[in-house]
Design an enzyme around this catalytic site. Structure first.
Site, short mmCIF file in Angstrom:
data_model
loop_
_atom_site.label_atom_id
_atom_site.label_comp_id
_atom_site.label_asym_id
_atom_site.label_seq_id
_atom_site.Cartn_x
_atom_site.Cartn_y
_atom_site.Cartn_z
N SER A 223 0.66 -1.01 -0.08
CA SER A 223 -0.15 0.08 0.03
C SER A 223 0.73 1.27 -0.02
O SER A 223 1.43 1.30 -0.96
CB SER A 223 -0.96 -0.06 1.33
OG SER A 223 -1.92 0.78 1.05
N ASP A 450 -8.44 -4.21 -6.20
CA ASP A 450 -8.05 -3.57 -5.28
C ASP A 450 -8.72 -2.33 -4.84
O ASP A 450 -8.80 -1.23 -5.58
CB ASP A 450 -6.57 -3.22 -5.17
CG ASP A 450 -5.94 -2.92 -3.80
OD1 ASP A 450 -6.54 -2.20 -2.95
OD2 ASP A 450 -4.72 -3.33 -3.68
N HIS A 478 -7.15 -6.00 -0.99
CA HIS A 478 -6.01 -5.21 -0.74
C HIS A 478 -4.67 -5.89 -0.74
O HIS A 478 -4.58 -6.47 0.06
CB HIS A 478 -6.34 -3.94 0.19
CG HIS A 478 -5.35 -3.07 0.33
ND1 HIS A 478 -4.90 -2.25 -0.86
CD2 HIS A 478 -4.61 -2.60 1.36
CE1 HIS A 478 -4.14 -1.57 -0.60
NE2 HIS A 478 -3.84 -1.37 0.76
#
Length: 509
Positions: A223, A450, A478
């Site tokens: 991320s 995602d 994710h």
């Protein structure tokens, strides 16, 4: 709680740095010159030559230490910042490769918490056998001089503010909440706020690399951690080793584009959830179509906006906390059954399920205190990029575009993007292409559905990086590494263990 593990184990993070969700930044400035080889950058020799004193940290198998870095890299004589580090040594068998630094994202996620709670125990055994697993809490985060903005009670109030204002009075309440948050950060942590950018943290990582005795930095970032890793590679391309960037950010986008793209990402994730939900006999959003499910959810949010419901806590569940609870479950499809149960509860005027999901997202403990995720998140985001919007009028004009990106979440995401307009420290970064010319092969991993880091960001970053290669997971949730795809895990393990990246544009399901 199991949901907390599902939502936080693999990656923390996302894009709008406001009330609704914690964010991922996408900008940053570069120093005038990057360091190469093993020499310390000019003026930083003392930091690169310090000795780490490792100690037992009370968690079996782990060592901890503290390293020093200059508070201001442009003025290294102006004082230090203390940064917490932890590691678990390579277990063998096999020849040790070096250190593998990990970061779960955020910004604001504790890398040490991620290391000790998952990475050093749950990464594939062959990787843990040949790497010392290492984490550093970024400056301003968790154990590294954390940014602090509000008390627990104040955070409770902040997370409940209406983020889809219907009139001028509600707009004023929302902007007042943003202002109070920013003022609290300045009052409690003003001395550190100018020095918590992603560039600063990337430079800290290079100091740590040297202190660990590694010529190159090996790294897995998820991320926002992908932006941190890409920034490191751009600053220190000749020191970049095997880098895995999972659930990638696009550093070339300004804040408004990041936030709007992410709005569309959560809409796509909700559509996947809804398509699954309407097939289930217990779907609280109906069993006919995804369009009807979206209509039912919007109606629930509208009802909660008008009349919050009990939770069994001293807080009631209104639209804001309910929205955050739903968003939280979009990170991992394994949380969908719990979301169905929580939504059914809310329809019975029991808000406890959605509140639990929201608390997990905000990292609120049972004692009513919050981890510093949200504070650090805003501090980094608002420093890395200029604000998405500079006034409520600008938000009002943008709402239609955000609602087009997501009829369910768009209005709230647009207003959440306003918070940096009130930040006390001016942004030092800007959106820019990140090429990392001269770096070894870098693996960028993208998941097609995602919610938090839309797939097109991974494709864009892989294209920007001069040595980037794209690995695609066709799935939900994710990030991809360690989430059940043998194809993804094998490709990444091979790269980490022998340096061979997957073929560009390799796809896994």
């Amino acid at each position: 709680m199991e949901t907390r593990r599902l939502l936080r184990t693999f990656a923390i993070g996302i894009g709008t740095a406001g009330l609704l969700i914690s964010g991922c930044s996408g900008g940053g400035s570069s120093p005038n010159a990057s360091a190469t080889g093993t020499a310390a950058p000019e003026g930083l020799s003392a930091y690169y030559a310090q000795k780490l004193s490792w100690r037992d940290c009370g968690v079996e198998g782990f060592e901890c230490t503290t390293m020093k870095a200059p508070r201001d890299y442009e003025k290294p004589d102006d004082g230090d910042i203390d940064l917490a580090v932890s590691r678990k040594k390579a277990t063998g068998p096999g020849k040790r490769i070096g250190s593998l630094l990990v970061n779960p994202g955020g910004p604001g996620g504790s890398a040490i918490g991620y290391l000790q709670g998952y990475a050093a125990l749950g990464y594939p055994a062959p990787v843990r056998a040949r790497y010392d697993m290492v984490a550093i809490d970024p400056r301003g985060v968790a154990r590294s001089e954390p940014v602090d903005c509000l008390t627990g009670k104040e955070m409770d109030a902040y997370t409940q503010v209406d983020q889809t204002p219907d009139d001028d009075a509600e707009v004023q309440k929302l902007t007042a909440a943003f202002e109070k948050f920013a003022q609290g950060c300045e009052k409690r942590s003003g001395e550190i706020l100018p020095y918590v950018s992603t560039v600063d943290t990337a430079r800290d990582m290079d100091v740590l690399r040297a202190l660990l005795g590694d010529e190159r930095l090996h790294y897995v970032g998820a991320s926002y951690g992908t932006f941190l890793g890409a920034t490191y590679a751009d600053l220190f391309p000749e020191r970049a080793g095997r880098l895995v960037l999972d659930g990638a950010m696009d550093p070339s986008l300004p804040a408004v584009d990041l936030n709007r793209d992410q709005t569309a990402g959560f809409e796509a994730a909700f559509q996947s959830f809804a398509a699954d939900c309407v097939k289930q006999p217990d779907c609280p959003l109906g069993t006919t179509s995804t369009a009807d499910a979206a209509t039912a959810l919007k109606q629930l949010f509208k009802d909660l906006d008008a009349k919050p419901i009990p939770t069994g806590d001293d807080r009631k569940l209104g639209e804001s906390l309910a929205t955050t609870g739903v968003i939280a479950a979009m990170y991992d499809e394994a949380a969908w059954p719990q979301l169905r149960e929580a939504l059914a509860g809310a329809q019975r005027s029991d808000g406890s399920g959605l509140l639990s999901l929201a608390d997990s997202y905000y990292e609120r403990g049972p004692d009513g205190e919050y981890a510093n995720l949200m504070s650090a998140n805003a501090a980094v985001n608002c420093l890395d990029l200029p604000p998405a919007f500079d006034s409520p009028d600008a938000v009002q004009k943008a709402v239609p575009d955000f609602e087009k990106a997501s009829p369910v979440f768009g209005r709230g995401f647009a207003w959440a993007s306003l918070n940096c307009a009130y930040w006390p420290t001016k942004a030092t970064g800007t959106a820019h292409r990140t090429e990392a010319k001269g770096a070894a092969p870098i693996v960028v991993v993208g998941t097609t559905r995602d919610p938090a880091t839309p797939y097109k960001w991974s494709r864009s970053l892989a294209d920007q990086l001069s040595s980037g290669t794209l690995l695609t997971y066709d799935g939900d949730g994710h990030t991809a590494y360690g989430r059940g795809s043998d194809c993804i895990d094998m490709a990444i393990n091979t790269y980490l263990l022998d340096g061979t990246p997957p073929s560009n544009d390799k796809k896994c399901t």
